[in-house]
Design an enzyme around this catalytic site. Structure first.
Site, mmCIF file in Angstrom:
data_model
loop_
_atom_site.group_PDB
_atom_site.id
_atom_site.type_symbol
_atom_site.label_atom_id
_atom_site.label_comp_id
_atom_site.label_asym_id
_atom_site.label_seq_id
_atom_site.Cartn_x
_atom_site.Cartn_y
_atom_site.Cartn_z
ATOM 1 N N GLY A 35 34.719 126.884 -17.956
ATOM 2 C CA GLY A 35 34.311 127.224 -19.315
ATOM 3 C C GLY A 35 33.368 126.201 -19.906
ATOM 4 O O GLY A 35 32.778 125.388 -19.189
ATOM 5 N N HIS B 69 27.146 126.387 -20.084
ATOM 6 C CA HIS B 69 25.796 126.009 -20.504
ATOM 7 C C HIS B 69 24.798 126.725 -19.590
ATOM 8 O O HIS B 69 25.206 127.542 -18.733
ATOM 9 C CB HIS B 69 25.623 124.487 -20.457
ATOM 10 C CG HIS B 69 26.062 123.870 -19.169
ATOM 11 N ND1 HIS B 69 25.434 124.139 -17.969
ATOM 12 C CD2 HIS B 69 27.083 123.027 -18.881
ATOM 13 C CE1 HIS B 69 26.022 123.466 -17.004
ATOM 14 N NE2 HIS B 69 27.036 122.784 -17.523
ATOM 15 N N HIS C 179 25.616 127.022 -15.851
ATOM 16 C CA HIS C 179 26.555 128.084 -15.465
ATOM 17 C C HIS C 179 25.870 129.446 -15.540
ATOM 18 O O HIS C 179 26.072 130.306 -14.685
ATOM 19 C CB HIS C 179 27.735 128.126 -16.427
ATOM 20 C CG HIS C 179 28.591 126.905 -16.435
ATOM 21 N ND1 HIS C 179 28.611 126.022 -17.484
ATOM 22 C CD2 HIS C 179 29.461 126.411 -15.520
ATOM 23 C CE1 HIS C 179 29.464 125.055 -17.227
ATOM 24 N NE2 HIS C 179 29.986 125.244 -16.037
ATOM 25 N N GLN D 46 42.807 118.938 -11.119
ATOM 26 C CA GLN D 46 41.636 118.168 -10.688
ATOM 27 C C GLN D 46 41.279 117.041 -11.659
ATOM 28 O O GLN D 46 40.266 116.377 -11.492
ATOM 29 C CB GLN D 46 40.440 119.087 -10.427
ATOM 30 C CG GLN D 46 39.851 119.776 -11.644
ATOM 31 C CD GLN D 46 38.782 120.792 -11.246
ATOM 32 O OE1 GLN D 46 39.081 121.876 -10.773
ATOM 33 N NE2 GLN D 46 37.517 120.437 -11.422
ATOM 34 N N GLY E 186 27.169 125.035 -8.476
ATOM 35 C CA GLY E 186 25.980 124.304 -8.909
ATOM 36 C C GLY E 186 25.728 123.084 -8.031
ATOM 37 O O GLY E 186 26.666 122.407 -7.599
ATOM 38 N N VAL F 58 20.284 122.498 -13.290
ATOM 39 C CA VAL F 58 19.490 122.825 -14.488
ATOM 40 C C VAL F 58 19.479 121.579 -15.372
ATOM 41 O O VAL F 58 20.526 120.964 -15.609
ATOM 42 C CB VAL F 58 20.077 124.044 -15.238
ATOM 43 C CG1 VAL F 58 19.291 124.328 -16.508
ATOM 44 C CG2 VAL F 58 20.078 125.269 -14.319
ATOM 45 N N SER G 52 25.649 119.373 -18.284
ATOM 46 C CA SER G 52 27.059 119.234 -17.938
ATOM 47 C C SER G 52 27.862 119.534 -19.194
ATOM 48 O O SER G 52 27.437 119.187 -20.306
ATOM 49 C CB SER G 52 27.334 117.788 -17.496
ATOM 50 O OG SER G 52 28.718 117.506 -17.587
ATOM 51 N N SER G 53 29.021 120.138 -19.025
ATOM 52 C CA SER G 53 29.881 120.412 -20.195
ATOM 53 C C SER G 53 30.283 119.091 -20.845
ATOM 54 O O SER G 53 30.552 119.031 -22.039
ATOM 55 C CB SER G 53 31.125 121.189 -19.779
ATOM 56 O OG SER G 53 30.745 122.362 -19.103
ATOM 57 N N ARG G 54 30.325 118.022 -20.050
ATOM 58 C CA ARG G 54 30.747 116.722 -20.581
ATOM 59 C C ARG G 54 29.655 116.053 -21.421
ATOM 60 O O ARG G 54 29.952 115.092 -22.133
ATOM 61 C CB ARG G 54 31.164 115.786 -19.439
ATOM 62 C CG ARG G 54 32.455 116.230 -18.779
ATOM 63 C CD ARG G 54 33.046 115.176 -17.862
ATOM 64 N NE ARG G 54 34.406 115.494 -17.513
ATOM 65 C CZ ARG G 54 34.798 116.069 -16.370
ATOM 66 N NH1 ARG G 54 33.904 116.361 -15.443
ATOM 67 N NH2 ARG G 54 36.067 116.339 -16.151
#
Ligand code: PAF
Length: 293
Positions: free
Chosen positions: A39, A42, A45, A69, A155, A184, A193-195
């Site tokens: 989830g 961005h 994804h 993880q 990715g 990307v 990155s989601s982070r």
């Protein structure tokens, strides 16, 4: 009271219901594409979902923040959870079905099986995050066995992850084609990155040193550099002298085995990892000693 949200794309949580929907598509001869995610989607994804949509008749996306993880002091609790926004993005990118399993569905009482890919999981990310890849490979095995796709998309930003998953599918004869889609980047070079959402403005600026170190490697290899020890030392220097960054590694390895190399070869990859505050950032770039463009 906020308006109740109506998902623009079909969703499912339970595994038997997922299987039934995928099976119905298969009966119509549809090819199945699968994009596993945690989830906080961005453009990276979305590029995976778009690729699946181009290649396959029916696209399943999973959204599951997998607890196994994350290490004990990592960001599992604060990992961004924005399912409603994600469902809109899944729909826009061409997903047909979004699987939203709960932790109880994925890890029911007495769950006790894990999948370990030795060697490839012990280096680089695996050194700093010792249980991370076992969590990834175990959950990805389960995700693949539940959705039974023809093709699964990952990715390239998580270079080591996709290498491990390829190895795992080969070793366990999991009949799924693994496709790795390009990283990307934002216009300034930062890999999405989601982070990145955790970064302050100053940390985000510092984070650019990762892609700059990779660019340095790419340019120097292109110009004929043969001393990889010298080159990695310069990459390390660039990152470790950047304010707010703490270098974990900057290295050049064999693209297949992930073993460190000291002389250029046709297939190699430069990988970097650093912390910006508490946020772990990774990035990489495939290099080829034969590159001519
Ligand atoms: O890359 C990710 O987002 C995760 O590691 C994955 C593959 C969805 C497994 O939880």
């Amino acid at each position: 009271m906020p308006d109740p949200f109506t998902s623009p794309v079909e969703t499912v949580a339970e595994i038997p219901a997922l299987r039934k929907l995928v099976e119905a598509e298969r009966k119509q001869n549809a090819s199945i594409g699968f994009v596993p995610t945690m989830g906080a989607l961005h453009a990276g994804h979305m590029s995976l979902i778009e690729a699946a949509h181009r290649d396959c008749d029916f696209v399943v996306v999973s959204i599951f923040v997998n607890p196994t993880q994350f290490g004990p002091n990592e960001d599992f609790e604060k990992y961004p959870r924005v399912v409603e926004q994600d469902l809109v993005k899944c729909h826009e990118a061409g997903a047909d079905l979004v699987w939203l399993p709960t932790t109880e569905i994925m890890y029911p009482k007495n769950f006790s099986t894990c999948v370990t890919v030795k060697m490839l999981s012990q280096v680089l990310e695996g050194k700093t995050r010792p249980d991370h890849f076992e969590g990834v490979t175990s959950v990805v095995t389960k995700l693949l066995l539940c959705s039974l796709p023809d093709i699964a998309y990952f990715g390239a930003k998580d270079y080591q992850q996709q290498a491990i998953i390829r190895r795992m599918c080969l070793d366990l004869n999991i009949p799924v084609e693994i496709k790795t889609c390009p990283i990307v980047r934002d216009t300034d070079g930062l890999a999405l990155s989601s982070r990145n959402a955790y970064l302050s403005e100053a940390e985000r600026e510092s984070a650019l040193s990762l892609s700059r170190a990779l660019k340095l490697a790419e340019e120097r290899i292109h110009a004929g550099e043969t001393d990889l020890n010298q080159l990695t030392a310069e990459m390390q220097q660039l990152i470790s002298t950047t304010p707010l960054l703490k270098l974990d590694y900057a290295t050049i390895v064999d693209a297949g085995t992930l073993e460190e190399i000291s002389a250029p070869q046709p297939d190699m990859v430069a990988l970097v990892a650093a912390y910006a505050g508490a946020t772990r950032l990774i990035d990489n770039c495939l290099l080829s000693a034969d590159a001519t463009d």
